[in-house]
Design an enzyme around this catalytic site. Structure first.
Site, PDB file in Angstrom:
ATOM      1  N   LYS B  99       0.880  -1.165   0.000  1.00 33.66           N
ATOM      2  CA  LYS B  99       0.000   0.000   0.000  1.00 33.66           C
ATOM      3  C   LYS B  99       0.915   1.212   0.000  1.00 33.66           C
ATOM      4  CE  LYS B  99      -3.092   2.831   2.713  1.00 33.66           C
ATOM      5  NZ  LYS B  99      -3.875   3.013   3.941  1.00 33.66           N
ATOM      6  N   GLY B 160      -8.413   8.718   9.585  1.00 34.13           N
ATOM      7  CA  GLY B 160      -8.778   8.714  11.001  1.00 34.13           C
ATOM      8  C   GLY B 160      -9.797   9.759  11.398  1.00 34.13           C
ATOM      9  N   ALA B 186      -9.810   5.474   3.938  1.00 42.53           N
ATOM     10  CA  ALA B 186      -9.620   6.610   4.859  1.00 42.53           C
ATOM     11  C   ALA B 186     -10.892   7.407   5.085  1.00 42.53           C
ATOM     12  CB  ALA B 186      -8.521   7.556   4.391  1.00 42.53           C
ATOM     13  N   GLY B 187     -11.125   7.661   6.348  1.00 42.04           N
ATOM     14  CA  GLY B 187     -12.193   8.567   6.762  1.00 42.04           C
ATOM     15  C   GLY B 187     -13.537   7.903   7.017  1.00 42.04           C
ATOM     16  N   ASN B 208      -9.709   1.292   9.427  1.00 41.72           N
ATOM     17  CA  ASN B 208      -8.829   0.983  10.556  1.00 41.72           C
ATOM     18  C   ASN B 208      -9.329   1.688  11.820  1.00 41.72           C
ATOM     19  OD1 ASN B 208      -5.185   0.933  11.021  1.00 41.72           O
ATOM     20  ND2 ASN B 208      -6.804   0.681  12.499  1.00 41.72           N
ATOM     21  N   THR B 209      -9.234   3.028  11.806  1.00 43.50           N
ATOM     22  CA  THR B 209      -9.575   3.794  13.003  1.00 43.50           C
ATOM     23  C   THR B 209     -10.983   3.486  13.504  1.00 43.50           C
ATOM     24  OG1 THR B 209      -8.085   5.554  12.335  1.00 43.50           O
ATOM     25  CG2 THR B 209      -9.785   6.140  13.930  1.00 43.50           C
TER      26      THR B 209
END
Lengths: 75, 257
Positions: B99, B160, B186-187, B208-209
């Site tokens: 990645k 995040g 992301a996000g 992830n977050t």
């Protein structure tokens, strides 16, 4: 009594000193001395990637800059 | 548009949910969340070993027979650093998947398009399977797929931030033009954000977050899995067109006299 000269290696930006007798002769020996789990640790010496198969045999000399890296959590 | 099966570099994925491993409270929580997510693609980062405290090996907590390991190049500030990290990661993992992420900006962690493109060219030539994390830039995504990246991974909103999809108009163009899988990365903070991305036609999402910071990461991982599965089934089922006026769902004949 003569003082034993210290030999240094820069490991991950930190100076690590060894006596002449204890100086690790290879990247593999350094990993053992530092008690890192050898599995999945990968190294650079002076900016040059060391293949995993060469870790045991890649020799070190005083003043070498060694980077030891491994996987951590990340997104 | 979403294909029936997600295939990246010849590997078939039945799960469209990719999971990152950062920020979990411990490896047990991470392992449980990965399991509950049903993911088959797991990202990791590469860092210096702490001389004073080597810690546990994260790879011991990842079932690589089930999930493709996807090392990232986080921490890279330019193309040279990203290539260096990718080569180290390949040596450490034995896999050529990467990645590619280069985000020198510390406030918004927005990816640098110029450095990302330069690094992608080098890594593709070296035989890496490159999944580049990029802003939602349709032209950049076209250029990346032209040079042979395996996917494009445009952001929904900053890493995040849990803001969901704030790049909708450009994501729609990227999805329309893509010849490689589009992974919205992301996000995404809620299961509905992930479903939104899949319903727009994205092939997969990466979170992830949202999982790691949830009070119950395992339950949140399950919620994301179900949301992504539901959205993908809905897309394949062929939804009706949106329209401005009502259309009765009950018959307009046979009313009582």
């Amino acid at each position: 009594m003569t003082e034993t000269p210290l030999l240094t290696i820069i490991v991950n930006g930190e100076t690590v000193s060894f006596s002449l007798e204890d100086f690790p002769g290879s990247v593999g020996a350094l990993i053992t001395v530092l008690a890192f789990p050898e599995e999945h640790v990968v190294a650079e010496v002076n900016g040059e990637l060391v293949k995993r198969s060469d870790i045991a045999s890649r020799s070190l000399t005083p003043g070498d800059k060694v980077e030891l890296v491994r996987f951590v959590g990340g997104g | 548009m979403m294909q029936d099966t997600l295939v990246i570099a010849g590997r078939e994925f039945s799960s469209r949910l990719f999971v990152g491993t950062g920020k979990f409270s411990d490896s047990g929580a991470m392992r449980a969340a990965i399991e509950a997510s049903g993911t088959e693609m797991v990202t990791v980062a590469l860092r210096r070993v702490d001389i004073a405290n080597p810690g546990d090996d994260i790879l011991a907590a990842i079932d690589r027979s089930r999930a493709q390991l996807l090392p990232n190049t986080s921490g890279a500030r330019d193309a040279d650093e990203a290539v260096r990290i990718a080569r180290l990661a390949r040596e450490a993992s034995g896999v050529e998947w990467v990645k590619l992420e280069i985000h020198p900006d510390p406030n918004y962690l927005l990816p640098d398009p110029v450095e990302t493109f330069k690094a992608a060219e080098i890594l593709v030539k070296e035989g890496f399977v490159v999944l580049p994390y990029v802003n939602a830039d349709p032209v950049l995504c076209l250029r990346l797929q032209e040079i042979g990246t395996a996917t494009v991974m445009p952001l929904g909103s900053p890493i995040g931030s849990n803001q969901g999809i704030r790049t909708r108009a450009n994501l729609e163009i990227i999805i329309e033009q893509a010849t490689v899988p589009v992974v919205v990365d992301a996000g995404l903070g809620l299961p509905s954000h992930a479903a939104d991305a899949i319903e727009m036609g994205a092939d997969a999402v990466l979170v992830n977050t949202a999982l790691a910071v949830a009070r119950d990461p395992t339950a949140m991982a399950k919620a994301f899995r179900l949301a992504v599965e539901a959205a993908a089934i809905g897309v394949k089922a062929g939804p009706g067109e949106s329209q401005r006026t009502a259309e009765a769902s009950s018959p307009l004949t046979g009313f009582l006299g």
